[in-house]
Design an enzyme around this catalytic site. Structure first.
Site, PDB file in Angstrom:
ATOM      1  N   ASP A 105       0.841  -1.197   0.000  1.00  9.60           N
ATOM      2  CA  ASP A 105       0.000   0.000   0.000  1.00  9.60           C
ATOM      3  C   ASP A 105       0.882   1.254   0.000  1.00  9.60           C
ATOM      4  OD1 ASP A 105      -2.134  -1.705   0.252  1.00  9.60           O
ATOM      5  OD2 ASP A 105      -2.340  -1.415   2.417  1.00  9.60           O
TER       6      ASP A 105
HETATM    7  N1  URA Z   1      -1.289  -5.882   3.948  1.00 11.85           N
HETATM    8  C1  URA Z   1      -1.773  -4.628   3.926  1.00 11.85           C
HETATM    9  O1  URA Z   1      -2.807  -4.356   4.515  1.00 11.85           O
HETATM   10  N2  URA Z   1      -1.085  -3.702   3.252  1.00 11.85           N
HETATM   11  C2  URA Z   1       0.081  -3.953   2.600  1.00 11.85           C
HETATM   12  O2  URA Z   1       0.670  -3.047   2.024  1.00 11.85           O
HETATM   13  C3  URA Z   1       0.575  -5.269   2.637  1.00 11.85           C
HETATM   14  C4  URA Z   1      -0.126  -6.222   3.319  1.00 11.85           C
END
Ligand code: URA
Length: 239
Positions: A105
Site C-alpha cells: 500500500d
Molecule cells: N497488507 C496490507 O494491509 N497492506 C500492505 O501493504 C501489505 C499487506
C-alpha cells in the site's frame, strides 16, 4: 538492445558508474577482444563478450532489486500523478521492463522486490506458491491473546473472505503494540483487514522479509540494492 559500456558494467552491481568509467579509461575493458577506452561505446550485452582485466564479465539477463520503500510511493511501474517504486531505482540499475513483484500500500514501508524477470515474478506471486511475507504492524489498540489466536488460526474478513493461518509474535506490548505477522498470501489490504476483523487498526506497516530474505537493515528508506544469487534463490524458500 544497444547500451553504453559504462552503463552495462555498472548495472551489474560490482562497480559504480564512475568506477566503470575509470576502468574503461584505464584500458582494462575489452569488448569481443578489442580494448575499448570510450565509455560511451555502445554494444548489445547479450551478443558481445566483455572482459575486465582479462576476466570474463558476466552480464546477467535479469535484475533483482531490493527496495526499502518509503511511504507515499506507489507500487507500480508508472503513474500519472504519484511517484512510483521504479522512480526510486538509481540510474545504473534501471532497465526498460522493471516492475514491482507484488504491491505494498502507499502507506506501507519496507521490502519491495523489483525485477524484469516476468517468470520469476509470476512464480512468487502465484497464490499456490505460498511464499511467506513477514511484516511488522503497529496497532491502534492493545491486542488480546484471543484476537491473535483468531488471526493465527485463519480469520474470516468482514466480506467473508477466508484467510489462511498466519504466524504472529508480539514484539512490543502496550497501548500501540508492535506485532510481527507472517502471511503466505497477498490479498488486497490483507493485514489491515485481518486486524480490522478483530476490531483493531493498523497505524504503521512495514514488510521486513520475503521468503527467507530479510530487508537489508543498511538500506535507508528509498534506497535499493541488487539481490545476491543466494538471496534470489532464498526468496522462494520456505522456513
Ligand atoms: N497488507 C496490507 O494491509 N497492506 C500492505 O501493504 C501489505 C499487506
Amino acid at each position: 538492445m544497444l547500451q553504453r559500456l559504462d552503463k552495462i558494467i555498472s548495472s551489474q552491481g560490482a562497480y559504480t558508474r564512475s568506477q566503470a568509467q575509470k576502468l574503461i579509461k584505464s584500458g582494462a575493458v575489452c569488448v569481443d577482444g578489442i580494448q575499448i577506452r570510450d565509455r560511451g561505446f555502445k554494444l548489445d550485452a547479450e551478443k558481445s563478450d566483455v572482459t575486465i582485466g582479462g576476466e570474463p564479465f558476466e552480464v546477467k539477463k535479469y535484475v533483482y532489486i531490493m527496495l526499502n520503500k518509503p511511504k507515499g510511493v506507489v507500487s507500480a511501474s508508472s503513474d500519472s500523478r504519484e511517484k512510483t517504486v521504479i522512480d526510486l531505482v538509481p540510474q545504473e540499475l534501471k532497465r526498460r521492463n522493471l516492475f514491482p513483484a507484488g504491491r505494498l500500500d502507499m502507506t506501507t514501508t519496507g521490502f519491495v522486490l523489483i525485477t524484469d524477470d516476468g517468470d520469476f515474478a509470476h512464480r512468487i506471486l502465484a497464490p499456490k506458491s505460498h511464499i511467506e511475507k513477514t511484516y511488522e504492524a503497529r496497532l491502534a489498540e492493545p491486542v488480546s491473546e484471543a484476537d491473535l489466536k483468531k488471526i493465527a488460526e485463519g480469520i474470516t474478513l468482514g466480506d467473508g473472505t477466508e484467510c489462511l493461518p498466519a504466524k504472529l509474535r508480539v514484539i512490543e506490548d502496550g497501548e500501540n503494540p508492535l506485532v510481527e505477522i507472517k502471511i503466505v498470501e497477498g490479498k488486497y489490504h490483507q493485514i489491515k483487514r485481518m486486524f480490522a476483523a478483530v476490531g483493531n487498526g493498523v497505524i504503521g506497516l512495514k514488510r521486513t522479509k520475503m521468503g527467507m530474505v530479510e530487508l537489508d537493515s543498511t538500506l535507508k528508506e528509498g534506497e535499493c540494492r541488487l539481490l545476491s544469487e543466494k538471496e534470489i534463490a532464498d526468496i522462494e524458500k520456505q522456513p
